[in-house]
Design a protein around this motif. Structure first.
Motif, short mmCIF file in Angstrom:
data_model
loop_
_atom_site.label_atom_id
_atom_site.label_comp_id
_atom_site.label_asym_id
_atom_site.label_seq_id
_atom_site.Cartn_x
_atom_site.Cartn_y
_atom_site.Cartn_z
N ALA A 1 14.55 -12.14 -21.79
CA ALA A 1 13.27 -11.74 -21.20
C ALA A 1 13.14 -10.22 -21.23
CB ALA A 1 13.17 -12.25 -19.77
N PRO A 2 11.93 -9.70 -21.34
CA PRO A 2 11.73 -8.24 -21.33
C PRO A 2 12.11 -7.65 -19.98
CG PRO A 2 9.62 -9.39 -21.23
CD PRO A 2 10.65 -10.43 -21.52
N HIS A 3 12.69 -6.46 -19.99
CA HIS A 3 13.13 -5.82 -18.75
C HIS A 3 11.96 -5.55 -17.80
CE1 HIS A 3 17.09 -4.21 -20.71
NE2 HIS A 3 16.95 -5.51 -20.79
N GLY A 4 10.78 -5.35 -18.37
CA GLY A 4 9.61 -5.09 -17.54
C GLY A 4 9.18 -6.28 -16.70
N LEU A 5 9.81 -7.44 -16.91
CA LEU A 5 9.46 -8.62 -16.11
C LEU A 5 9.92 -8.47 -14.67
CD1 LEU A 5 8.36 -11.56 -16.05
CD2 LEU A 5 10.68 -12.32 -16.68
N ALA A 6 11.01 -7.72 -14.45
CA ALA A 6 11.59 -7.60 -13.10
C ALA A 6 10.58 -7.08 -12.07
CB ALA A 6 12.84 -6.73 -13.14
N PRO A 7 9.94 -5.93 -12.29
CA PRO A 7 8.97 -5.47 -11.28
C PRO A 7 7.77 -6.40 -11.14
CG PRO A 7 8.90 -4.08 -13.24
CD PRO A 7 10.10 -4.94 -13.37
N LEU A 8 7.39 -7.07 -12.24
CA LEU A 8 6.27 -8.01 -12.15
C LEU A 8 6.61 -9.19 -11.25
CD1 LEU A 8 5.01 -8.07 -15.86
CD2 LEU A 8 4.05 -6.83 -13.91
N LEU A 9 7.86 -9.63 -11.28
CA LEU A 9 8.26 -10.73 -10.42
C LEU A 9 8.30 -10.32 -8.96
CD1 LEU A 9 11.09 -12.44 -12.53
CD2 LEU A 9 8.69 -13.12 -12.28
N LEU A 10 8.59 -9.05 -8.68
CA LEU A 10 8.52 -8.55 -7.31
C LEU A 10 7.08 -8.50 -6.83
CD1 LEU A 10 11.19 -5.69 -7.30
CD2 LEU A 10 11.36 -7.97 -6.29
N VAL A 11 6.17 -8.15 -7.73
CA VAL A 11 4.74 -8.19 -7.38
C VAL A 11 4.31 -9.62 -7.09
CG1 VAL A 11 2.41 -7.80 -8.25
CG2 VAL A 11 4.19 -6.11 -8.70
N LEU A 12 4.77 -10.56 -7.92
CA LEU A 12 4.48 -11.98 -7.69
C LEU A 12 4.98 -12.41 -6.32
CD1 LEU A 12 3.64 -14.84 -8.67
CD2 LEU A 12 5.95 -15.06 -9.63
N LEU B 1 0.83 -1.21 0.00
CA LEU B 1 0.00 0.00 0.00
C LEU B 1 0.87 1.26 0.00
CD1 LEU B 1 -2.79 -1.02 2.55
CD2 LEU B 1 -3.05 -0.70 0.08
N GLY B 2 1.93 1.24 0.80
CA GLY B 2 2.83 2.38 0.83
C GLY B 2 3.52 2.60 -0.50
N GLY B 3 3.93 1.51 -1.15
CA GLY B 3 4.57 1.62 -2.46
C GLY B 3 3.62 2.18 -3.51
N LEU B 4 2.37 1.75 -3.49
CA LEU B 4 1.39 2.26 -4.45
C LEU B 4 1.12 3.75 -4.21
CD1 LEU B 4 -1.18 -0.69 -4.48
CD2 LEU B 4 0.38 -0.03 -6.32
N ALA B 5 1.03 4.14 -2.94
CA ALA B 5 0.82 5.56 -2.63
C ALA B 5 2.00 6.40 -3.09
CB ALA B 5 0.60 5.73 -1.13
N ALA B 6 3.22 5.86 -2.90
CA ALA B 6 4.41 6.59 -3.34
C ALA B 6 4.44 6.74 -4.86
CB ALA B 6 5.67 5.85 -2.86
N ALA B 7 4.05 5.68 -5.56
CA ALA B 7 4.03 5.74 -7.02
C ALA B 7 3.05 6.81 -7.51
CB ALA B 7 3.66 4.38 -7.58
N ALA B 8 1.90 6.89 -6.85
CA ALA B 8 0.90 7.89 -7.23
C ALA B 8 1.42 9.31 -6.96
CB ALA B 8 -0.40 7.65 -6.47
N ALA B 9 2.09 9.48 -5.81
CA ALA B 9 2.60 10.81 -5.46
C ALA B 9 3.73 11.23 -6.40
CB ALA B 9 3.08 10.81 -4.01
N LEU B 10 4.55 10.27 -6.81
CA LEU B 10 5.68 10.60 -7.68
C LEU B 10 5.23 11.06 -9.07
CD1 LEU B 10 8.37 7.90 -6.85
CD2 LEU B 10 8.28 10.29 -6.15
#
Length: 402
Positions: free
Chosen positions: A235-246, A135-144
């Motif tokens: 693999a596409p570079h965008g896979l990295a954050p998706l794996l952290l979400v996983l 939740l904190g990470g999502l709020a930070a992303a929105a604020a940034l």
């Protein structure tokens, strides 16, 4: 305490997501300065775990935790007051000291308040904490998205406020019983024995050394996977954050259900064997991911991330139980504080270990996974004798017939 864990992790999620960017764009630090600041704060923070545990054996745990939360709040607010580099390093170091102390104190509270149900309690608390971090990470992303200096400053202020709120909530928590603070009277004097010290306990220190290795999954997920994806796979570079979400989703979904397999000391020790298998399979999957095309690499990297996350969940369960069962009741704080050094040390050596595996190529990841699997086997054997002696030390109960 679960509400405290949620509030605390929401604040930490706000700051962890933007700390490097804050020091770069708001404080105007260079890349080298940011790196030195982070390394210094981490190094000083290592002392927070044993220091916090030791103090909690002598003073009321809730009061110590409140003091640490206030210290963290002050260090965060202090960062807002200056861009002077030496002061920023000092304030960040104080914050790091408080963070590691708070982590141990929270574990100690769970150990004392939950008793035999400590593993399940810790599992629920970790699940709540991970949800708060997300939740904190999502709020930070929105604020940034605003991209302004004020947005960065408000996120740091939010981090400080979360610690203040945690301190206030802790005031409402009951003080858990503590064997280390049992008061004896002059009619029943305490035996003149020396308080057990983890620093003189070779078995426990060896156990903590193996724990440092088993915590390496953290560096793999945060450092190893992104770098391996970018430099060695298709693999596409965008896979990295998706794996952290996983990783985050799996921890939230599986930590509590899987904790039931480690609710006793014997069961926790037995989990070290499937834990070894998970680490070995994860290393092999990482190695194979460099040999295929985009789809194959993506599937194998996903399998590796899944295996490392499963290892993380299993190890958390094992660690919660063994770190307590191997410690004397009269010195749990001191022992858990020394155990906390394992995670702190991993944060320093972990990035070096995973970058070494990357530099070696696919074979490096196979050796990496098998090395941690071997460490699981070593720990499995190391604690056997200690746990057997602990079981035998329980006095027998005699039932007399009338």
């Amino acid at each position: 305490m679960l509400a405290i864990a949620l509030v605390d992790r929401v604040g930490s999620g706000l700051w962890a997501s933007i700390s490097v960017l804050y020091f770069t764009y708001v404080s105007g630090l260079s890349l080298a300065q940011v790196g030195t600041l982070a390394a210094t704060a981490g190094a000083i923070g290592i002392a927070g775990a044993p220091l916090g545990g030791r103090i909690a054996d002598r003073f009321p745990l809730t009061r110590v935790l409140i003091a640490v939360q206030l210290l963290r709040a002050l260090s965060s607010l202090a960062l807002l007051t200056t861009n002077d580099y030496p002061l920023l390093v000092a304030f960040a170091a104080v914050g790091g000291l408080g963070d590691r102390a708070a982590s141990v104190l929270t574990r100690l509270y769970a150990t004392r308040i939950a008793g035999p149900d400590r593993v399940r309690y810790q599992a629920v608390q970790r699940t709540v904490a991970n949800a708060g971090w997300a939740l904190g990470g999502l709020a930070a992303a929105a604020a940034l998205a605003l991209g302004s200096t004020a947005a960065y400053q408000w996120l740091l202020a939010g981090d400080a406020l979360s610690f203040l709120a945690s301190a206030l909530l802790t005031l409402r928590c009951a003080e858990p019983p503590s064997a280390s603070r049992t008061v004896t009277t002059s009619k029943d004097p305490a035996p003149s024995t020396r308080t057990p010290s983890p620093w003189r306990d070779r078995t426990y220190l060896a156990y903590v050394a193996t724990e440092t290795v088993l915590f390496l999954d953290d560096s793999v997920l945060k450092v190893g996977l992104p770098l391996w994806i970018a430099h060695a796979t298709h693999a596409p570079h965008g896979l990295a954050p998706l794996l952290l979400v996983l990783n985050n989703v799996m921890v939230v979904a599986l930590q509590v259900p899987l904790a039931r397999f480690g609710t006793s000391t014997v069961a926790a020790r037995a989990l070290l064997l499937p834990l070894a298998a998970a680490f070995a399979l994860a290393g092999v999957a990482m190695a194979l991911s460099a040999t295929g095309g985009t789809i194959t690499a993506t599937l194998l990297l996903t399998a590796a991330a899944t295996a490392f996350t499963l290892a993380e969940i299993l190890h958390a369960t094992v660690s919660w139980e063994l770190s307590v069962s191997l410690a004397p009741e009269t010195a749990q704080g001191a022992y858990l504080g020394v155990h906390g050094l394992a995670q702190s040390a991993q944060r320093s050596i972990g990035p070096l270990a995973v970058t070494a595996a990357i530099a070696t190529g696919p074979a490096g990841w196979s050796v990496f996974g098998l090395g941690i699997a071997l460490t699981c086997a070593i720990q499995h054997r190391l604690v056997r004798g200690r746990l057997a002696r602990t079981a035998l030390s329980v006095p027998p109960v005699t039932v007399s017939e009338h």
